[in-house]
Design a protein around this motif. Structure first.
Motif, PDB file in Angstrom:
ATOM      1  N   GLU A  72       0.829  -1.206   0.000  1.00 43.25           N
ATOM      2  CA  GLU A  72       0.000   0.000   0.000  1.00 43.25           C
ATOM      3  C   GLU A  72       0.866   1.261   0.000  1.00 43.25           C
ATOM      4  O   GLU A  72       0.565   2.236  -0.687  1.00 43.25           O
ATOM      5  CB  GLU A  72      -0.923  -0.007   1.212  1.00 43.25           C
ATOM      6  N   MET A  73       1.941   1.230   0.778  1.00 48.45           N
ATOM      7  CA  MET A  73       2.837   2.393   0.829  1.00 48.45           C
ATOM      8  C   MET A  73       3.559   2.591  -0.495  1.00 48.45           C
ATOM      9  O   MET A  73       3.748   3.732  -0.936  1.00 48.45           O
ATOM     10  CB  MET A  73       3.831   2.242   1.970  1.00 48.45           C
ATOM     11  N   VAL A  74       3.946   1.504  -1.145  1.00 48.14           N
ATOM     12  CA  VAL A  74       4.612   1.607  -2.453  1.00 48.14           C
ATOM     13  C   VAL A  74       3.650   2.216  -3.470  1.00 48.14           C
ATOM     14  O   VAL A  74       4.049   3.055  -4.283  1.00 48.14           O
ATOM     15  CB  VAL A  74       5.127   0.228  -2.912  1.00 48.14           C
ATOM     16  N   GLN A  75       2.390   1.810  -3.425  1.00 45.46           N
ATOM     17  CA  GLN A  75       1.393   2.383  -4.332  1.00 45.46           C
ATOM     18  C   GLN A  75       1.214   3.878  -4.071  1.00 45.46           C
ATOM     19  O   GLN A  75       1.091   4.674  -5.009  1.00 45.46           O
ATOM     20  CB  GLN A  75       0.049   1.650  -4.179  1.00 45.46           C
ATOM     21  N   LYS A  76       1.219   4.262  -2.816  1.00 46.18           N
ATOM     22  CA  LYS A  76       1.086   5.685  -2.473  1.00 46.18           C
ATOM     23  C   LYS A  76       2.313   6.462  -2.954  1.00 46.18           C
ATOM     24  O   LYS A  76       2.192   7.586  -3.451  1.00 46.18           O
ATOM     25  CB  LYS A  76       0.900   5.855  -0.969  1.00 46.18           C
ATOM     26  N   ILE A  77       3.501   5.867  -2.847  1.00 41.91           N
ATOM     27  CA  ILE A  77       4.716   6.524  -3.339  1.00 41.91           C
ATOM     28  C   ILE A  77       4.626   6.729  -4.845  1.00 41.91           C
ATOM     29  O   ILE A  77       4.983   7.793  -5.361  1.00 41.91           O
ATOM     30  CB  ILE A  77       5.979   5.719  -2.965  1.00 41.91           C
ATOM     31  N   LYS A  78       4.140   5.730  -5.563  1.00 41.68           N
ATOM     32  CA  LYS A  78       3.987   5.864  -7.022  1.00 41.68           C
ATOM     33  C   LYS A  78       3.049   7.013  -7.361  1.00 41.68           C
ATOM     34  O   LYS A  78       3.305   7.789  -8.281  1.00 41.68           O
ATOM     35  CB  LYS A  78       3.474   4.564  -7.623  1.00 41.68           C
ATOM     36  N   MET A  79       1.942   7.120  -6.607  1.00 42.46           N
ATOM     37  CA  MET A  79       0.990   8.193  -6.838  1.00 42.46           C
ATOM     38  C   MET A  79       1.639   9.563  -6.567  1.00 42.46           C
ATOM     39  O   MET A  79       1.472  10.507  -7.345  1.00 42.46           O
ATOM     40  CB  MET A  79      -0.234   8.009  -5.941  1.00 42.46           C
ATOM     41  N   LEU A  80       2.403   9.652  -5.471  1.00 41.17           N
ATOM     42  CA  LEU A  80       3.060  10.920  -5.140  1.00 41.17           C
ATOM     43  C   LEU A  80       4.111  11.292  -6.175  1.00 41.17           C
ATOM     44  O   LEU A  80       4.264  12.465  -6.520  1.00 41.17           O
ATOM     45  CB  LEU A  80       3.683  10.840  -3.748  1.00 41.17           C
ATOM     46  N   LYS A  81       4.829  10.308  -6.705  1.00 42.32           N
ATOM     47  CA  LYS A  81       5.829  10.585  -7.746  1.00 42.32           C
ATOM     48  C   LYS A  81       5.169  11.080  -9.027  1.00 42.32           C
ATOM     49  O   LYS A  81       5.725  11.932  -9.713  1.00 42.32           O
ATOM     50  CB  LYS A  81       6.693   9.353  -8.000  1.00 42.32           C
ATOM     51  N   GLU A  82       3.994  10.553  -9.343  1.00 40.06           N
ATOM     52  CA  GLU A  82       3.251  11.051 -10.510  1.00 40.06           C
ATOM     53  C   GLU A  82       2.830  12.496 -10.298  1.00 40.06           C
ATOM     54  O   GLU A  82       2.936  13.311 -11.206  1.00 40.06           O
ATOM     55  CB  GLU A  82       2.027  10.165 -10.780  1.00 40.06           C
ATOM     56  N   ARG A  83       2.358  12.802  -9.080  1.00 43.00           N
ATOM     57  CA  ARG A  83       1.979  14.189  -8.776  1.00 43.00           C
ATOM     58  C   ARG A  83       3.203  15.100  -8.827  1.00 43.00           C
ATOM     59  O   ARG A  83       3.110  16.253  -9.243  1.00 43.00           O
ATOM     60  CB  ARG A  83       1.327  14.270  -7.402  1.00 43.00           C
ATOM     61  N   LEU A  84       4.358  14.574  -8.426  1.00 45.71           N
ATOM     62  CA  LEU A  84       5.596  15.359  -8.443  1.00 45.71           C
ATOM     63  C   LEU A  84       5.990  15.702  -9.877  1.00 45.71           C
ATOM     64  O   LEU A  84       6.471  16.805 -10.145  1.00 45.71           O
ATOM     65  CB  LEU A  84       6.727  14.576  -7.746  1.00 45.71           C
ATOM     66  N   LYS A  85       5.757  14.785 -10.803  1.00 46.28           N
ATOM     67  CA  LYS A  85       6.048  15.052 -12.216  1.00 46.28           C
ATOM     68  C   LYS A  85       5.151  16.155 -12.761  1.00 46.28           C
ATOM     69  O   LYS A  85       5.568  16.936 -13.601  1.00 46.28           O
ATOM     70  CB  LYS A  85       5.858  13.793 -13.050  1.00 46.28           C
ATOM     71  N   ASP A  86       3.908  16.206 -12.286  1.00 49.60           N
ATOM     72  CA  ASP A  86       2.948  17.202 -12.768  1.00 49.60           C
ATOM     73  C   ASP A  86       3.250  18.602 -12.237  1.00 49.60           C
ATOM     74  O   ASP A  86       2.886  19.594 -12.857  1.00 49.60           O
ATOM     75  CB  ASP A  86       1.535  16.813 -12.372  1.00 49.60           C
ATOM     76  N   VAL A  87       3.883  18.685 -11.069  1.00 50.45           N
ATOM     77  CA  VAL A  87       4.147  19.997 -10.450  1.00 50.45           C
ATOM     78  C   VAL A  87       5.332  20.583 -11.050  1.00 50.45           C
ATOM     79  O   VAL A  87       6.011  20.826 -11.728  1.00 50.45           O
ATOM     80  CB  VAL A  87       4.361  19.862  -8.935  1.00 50.45           C
TER      81      VAL A  87
END
Length: 95
Positions: free
Chosen positions: A80-95
């Motif tokens: 679950e934490m790895v999935q959340k990290i992937k989501m945060l990294k995607e958001r980081l690419k967008d910012v």
């Protein structure tokens, strides 16, 4: 707060440019900050600083989750934490 290392006077990258005091100030901040604020000249200084803050916050969250993953013993929670990290990294690419 943005800063640079000490430089010789000949190597100083700060140049006086702009027609208004606001433009000169923004230009100084962008020159001193370098790549930290990005190269988006069309965005305002306030927007650039806000994006930088968001990037730093996301990077802190990712680092905290990675530390939790190393300590976690349960595979399901790690996943679950790895999935959340992937989501945060995607958001980081967008910012």
């Amino acid at each position: 707060y943005y800063s640079t290392d000490w430089l010789d006077e000949e190597d100083l990258p700060v140049h006086l440019e702009g027609l208004t005091l606001d433009a000169v100030y923004e230009n100084f901040v962008r020159q001193i900050a370098g790549d930290a604020l990005g190269t988006g000249e069309s965005t305002s200084l306030k927007d650039s600083v806000e994006q930088q803050k968001q990037r730093e916050q996301l990077e802190k969250q990712i680092a905290a989750l990675e530390a939790k993953i190393r300590k976690e013993k349960q595979p399901k929670k790690k996943f679950e934490m790895v999935q959340k990290i992937k989501m945060l990294k995607e958001r980081l690419k967008d910012v």
